[in-house]
Design a protein around this motif. Structure first.
Motif, short mmCIF file in Angstrom:
data_model
loop_
_atom_site.label_atom_id
_atom_site.label_comp_id
_atom_site.label_asym_id
_atom_site.label_seq_id
_atom_site.Cartn_x
_atom_site.Cartn_y
_atom_site.Cartn_z
N ALA A 164 -1.84 2.49 -6.00
CA ALA A 164 -2.17 3.30 -7.19
C ALA A 164 -1.05 3.15 -8.21
CB ALA A 164 -2.36 4.75 -6.80
N GLY A 165 -1.45 3.01 -9.48
CA GLY A 165 -0.46 2.90 -10.54
C GLY A 165 -0.10 1.46 -10.89
N GLU A 166 -0.47 0.53 -10.02
CA GLU A 166 -0.19 -0.88 -10.32
C GLU A 166 -1.26 -1.43 -11.27
OE1 GLU A 166 2.28 -2.61 -6.51
OE2 GLU A 166 0.11 -2.85 -6.44
N THR A 167 -1.01 -2.65 -11.75
CA THR A 167 -1.96 -3.34 -12.61
C THR A 167 -2.53 -4.55 -11.89
OG1 THR A 167 -0.83 -2.63 -14.63
CG2 THR A 167 -2.24 -4.60 -14.79
N LEU A 168 -3.86 -4.66 -11.93
CA LEU A 168 -4.55 -5.82 -11.34
C LEU A 168 -5.29 -6.58 -12.44
CD1 LEU A 168 -6.62 -6.24 -8.16
CD2 LEU A 168 -7.86 -6.40 -10.32
N VAL A 169 -5.17 -7.91 -12.39
CA VAL A 169 -5.99 -8.75 -13.26
C VAL A 169 -6.88 -9.60 -12.38
CG1 VAL A 169 -6.00 -10.63 -14.95
CG2 VAL A 169 -4.33 -8.78 -15.16
N GLN B 128 -13.80 -2.92 -9.40
CA GLN B 128 -14.25 -1.54 -9.20
C GLN B 128 -13.53 -0.87 -8.03
OE1 GLN B 128 -18.73 -0.90 -10.03
NE2 GLN B 128 -18.58 -3.08 -9.58
N LEU B 129 -13.28 -1.64 -6.96
CA LEU B 129 -12.54 -1.08 -5.82
C LEU B 129 -11.11 -0.73 -6.24
CD1 LEU B 129 -13.67 -3.51 -2.93
CD2 LEU B 129 -14.49 -1.17 -3.37
N ALA B 130 -10.49 -1.63 -7.01
CA ALA B 130 -9.11 -1.39 -7.46
C ALA B 130 -9.06 -0.18 -8.39
CB ALA B 130 -8.56 -2.63 -8.15
N LYS B 131 -10.05 -0.09 -9.25
CA LYS B 131 -10.13 1.04 -10.18
C LYS B 131 -10.28 2.35 -9.39
CE LYS B 131 -10.12 2.59 -14.22
NZ LYS B 131 -8.75 2.76 -14.67
N ALA B 132 -11.13 2.32 -8.39
CA ALA B 132 -11.33 3.52 -7.57
C ALA B 132 -10.04 3.94 -6.87
CB ALA B 132 -12.43 3.26 -6.54
N ASP B 133 -9.17 2.98 -6.61
CA ASP B 133 -7.90 3.28 -5.94
C ASP B 133 -6.77 3.59 -6.91
OD1 ASP B 133 -8.96 3.11 -3.44
OD2 ASP B 133 -7.64 1.51 -2.73
N GLY B 134 -7.10 3.71 -8.20
CA GLY B 134 -6.07 4.18 -9.14
C GLY B 134 -5.23 3.10 -9.78
N LEU B 135 -5.73 1.87 -9.78
CA LEU B 135 -4.99 0.82 -10.49
C LEU B 135 -5.49 0.69 -11.93
CD1 LEU B 135 -4.95 -0.11 -7.34
CD2 LEU B 135 -4.00 -2.22 -8.29
N ARG B 136 -4.66 0.12 -12.77
CA ARG B 136 -5.10 -0.33 -14.08
C ARG B 136 -5.74 -1.70 -13.86
NH1 ARG B 136 -4.54 0.44 -19.38
NH2 ARG B 136 -4.55 -1.40 -20.72
N VAL B 137 -6.97 -1.89 -14.35
CA VAL B 137 -7.72 -3.10 -14.02
C VAL B 137 -8.18 -3.81 -15.29
CG1 VAL B 137 -9.82 -4.00 -12.92
CG2 VAL B 137 -8.50 -2.19 -11.79
N ILE B 138 -7.77 -5.07 -15.41
CA ILE B 138 -8.16 -5.91 -16.53
C ILE B 138 -8.97 -7.09 -15.98
CG2 ILE B 138 -7.33 -7.30 -18.48
CD1 ILE B 138 -6.61 -4.26 -18.61
N GLY B 139 -10.10 -7.37 -16.62
CA GLY B 139 -10.95 -8.46 -16.15
C GLY B 139 -11.01 -9.60 -17.16
N VAL B 140 -11.06 -10.81 -16.65
CA VAL B 140 -11.23 -11.99 -17.51
C VAL B 140 -12.66 -12.49 -17.33
CG1 VAL B 140 -10.43 -14.32 -18.01
CG2 VAL B 140 -8.79 -12.58 -17.22
#
Lengths: 332, 332
Positions: free
Chosen positions: A146-151, A165-177
């Motif tokens: 949680a709190g990390e950023t995933l691309v 969506q799984l990463a978002k549900a776990d509290g990450l910042r999520v950016i998609g390409v």
């Protein structure tokens, strides 16, 4: 005696790409279930990027290529229509590797029974290869906090959309390409991603910097392509890179080179490639991890459905053009 | 009051490379040990490739760069000449980060007492950074198994020579990449490697194929350079790549690109970069792992000793030319 249609691979992909010239359509008798077997009527087939790999005569790949003359390999959804197997009854909905054919006889191995109310789209989009791949890669390799950023690249694709969506549900910042404005809109406004980048944009580096102000902790790679270098450049110390797909490079003769390894040391990065056949024995644990997110409504999906067995032959090209909107499914 | 010499970093490396123009030689009073402190007379300094990184103003590196005006950072071997510290006595031999100076005052933190009969060359070549780095990278990242094949670049270097010998002791086939025939001869005939490749050879790919008939399971990377691509091409399924150093690329403005990531997936490879400051808390366990190999005579080393504090300034260039034969040490 009734017959069914099946499609066999008869040639390896060449400079003409993928299409009907590689396949042969055949009519064969519909088989019967013998003792210990079930006969399944397949109603929906899944098309997956991994299938491109299975068509090449590449001895280094993780599962053997489809032999010339064999029915093309694929997973699918169907219904049991005859059963001589103690664990299956007529009417059971099942998931399994059935290939490009209308009917399939199995001894039950690798065939998974589904809940009676499961529809084909959800089964193939979430609980089959895409969801299992997303779950294995994200949690067991990406180790998100949680709190990390995933691309994630290929973010509107069958795997990428679930990863995000799984990463978002776990509290990450999520950016998609993604590869289109429509897909960018879908992942942000429907799936809830924090941001989207169209890789065809001219200002990739600037957009990425703006959308990842704290750098990138987890890079889930589904595509390859030039944006790989920009994402790699923004990795944080102790970042994790999950290498799941490289669709941009699968058919090029000279795959693009990757970033120099100096940041691997300076930032102590970990990079790991994986393929699901190594993890089929973990499917029960993966489903146990994935299912609660789905039950809580945190995993949306959309299916892009083609009609008729023959549509699969050209349908695979949608992975290269990126024109599909959602999980590719062939309805029989 | 007696004085000592010390060397301070006063400029960042530029297009002129590394040399005396980056440093300032100063005379300062020899300090005294106050309560809780020891005064150490340094007799031998270690020169390590990581020091090149410490000279650059690179905020992304794992430890801060040496500030301009500060004494250049380095590890060294010395003898306690004054002690007001309960755990150290005059005459104790010690290892620690002392910098480019003749005398060093410490509160004991980060200073390790050695056995009385330990000589400086063995301490700096095996039980300091090189041996700890080899042990961490090989065992905790490379996870070598008897019967596997390991390829190590910079194989005659301080880390590479230990990596190869530890792997050999554990029953692996070990091939080393070096930059001269003399080094090839040393690692094969003195250290017992199974084969050596001079990276200046014209037939890298063919030589590598012949020397690794069963492919490569562990790639321990200390150098970078074109041979990286050949080694990567021969990785086996589930292979591990330990990224420890990239000396060939540290001073280029445009570091060479690396191999495409498709084999990361097809072969499910793991690649991990590391740097010892992350693992200093594990030093006791690393020494526990390493020491039995040394005691059993399985780790040979050779020291390349320069004379006098000032020789360090040009001495660092030996990492780029590869002309040093063995662990670089400056004798004061």
């Amino acid at each position: 005696m009734s017959t069914q249609k099946e499609i066999r691979l008869i040639a390896r992909p060449d400079e003409r790409g993928i299409g009907a010239h590689l396949f042969e359509l055949a009519q064969t008798p519909i088989p019967s279930a013998k003792a210990g077997e079930v006969l399944i009527k397949q109603t929906h087939m899944s098309l997956d990027p991994a299938m491109i790999g299975w068509m090449h005569p590449d001895t280094e790949s993780y599962i053997p290529p489809v032999a010339l003359g064999d029915v093309m390999r694929s997973s699918g959804f169907g219904e049991v229509v005859e059963s001589q197997h103690p664990e299956f009854s007529v009417g059971d909905k099942v998931l399994g590797m059935m290939g490009w054919r209308e009917y399939f006889v199995s001894n039950g191995q690798g065939i998974n029974k589904l809940q009676a109310d499961m529809n084909a789209e959800m089964a193939l989009s979430v609980f089959a290869l895409p969801g299992l791949t997303a779950t294995q890669g994200l949690f067991n390799i990406g180790k998100p906090q949680a709190g990390e950023t995933l691309v994630v690249t290929g973010a509107a694709g069958s795997v990428g959309s679930i990863v995000g969506q799984l990463a978002k549900a776990d509290g990450l910042r999520v950016i998609g390409v993604v590869g289109s404005e429509e897909k960018a809109d879908w992942i942000v406004n429907e799936l809830g991603f924090d941001g989207a980048i169209n890789y065809k944009s001219e200002h990739l580096s600037q957009q990425l910097t703006e959308l990842t102000p704290d750098g990138i902790d987890v890079f889930f790679e589904n595509t390859g392509g030039p944006i790989q270098h920009h994402i790699f450049d923004r990795m944080n110390t102790h970042g994790r890179i999950v290498v799941c797909g490289m669709i941009a490079d699968y058919t090029t003769n000279e795959p693009a080179l990757a970033p120099n390894w100096i940041p691997m040391i300076k930032k102590r990065l970990t990079m790991q490639g994986f393929a699901m056949p190594d993890h089929f024995h973990q499917v029960p644990q993966l489903l146990e991890k994935l299912t609660p997110y789905v039950m809580q409504g945190k995993v949306k999906y959309r299916a892009h459905t083609l009609q008729g067995l023959e549509s699969a032959m050209e349908g695979l090209n949608l992975f290269f053009s990126g024109e599909n909107k959602g999980k590719l499914i062939v309805e029989l």
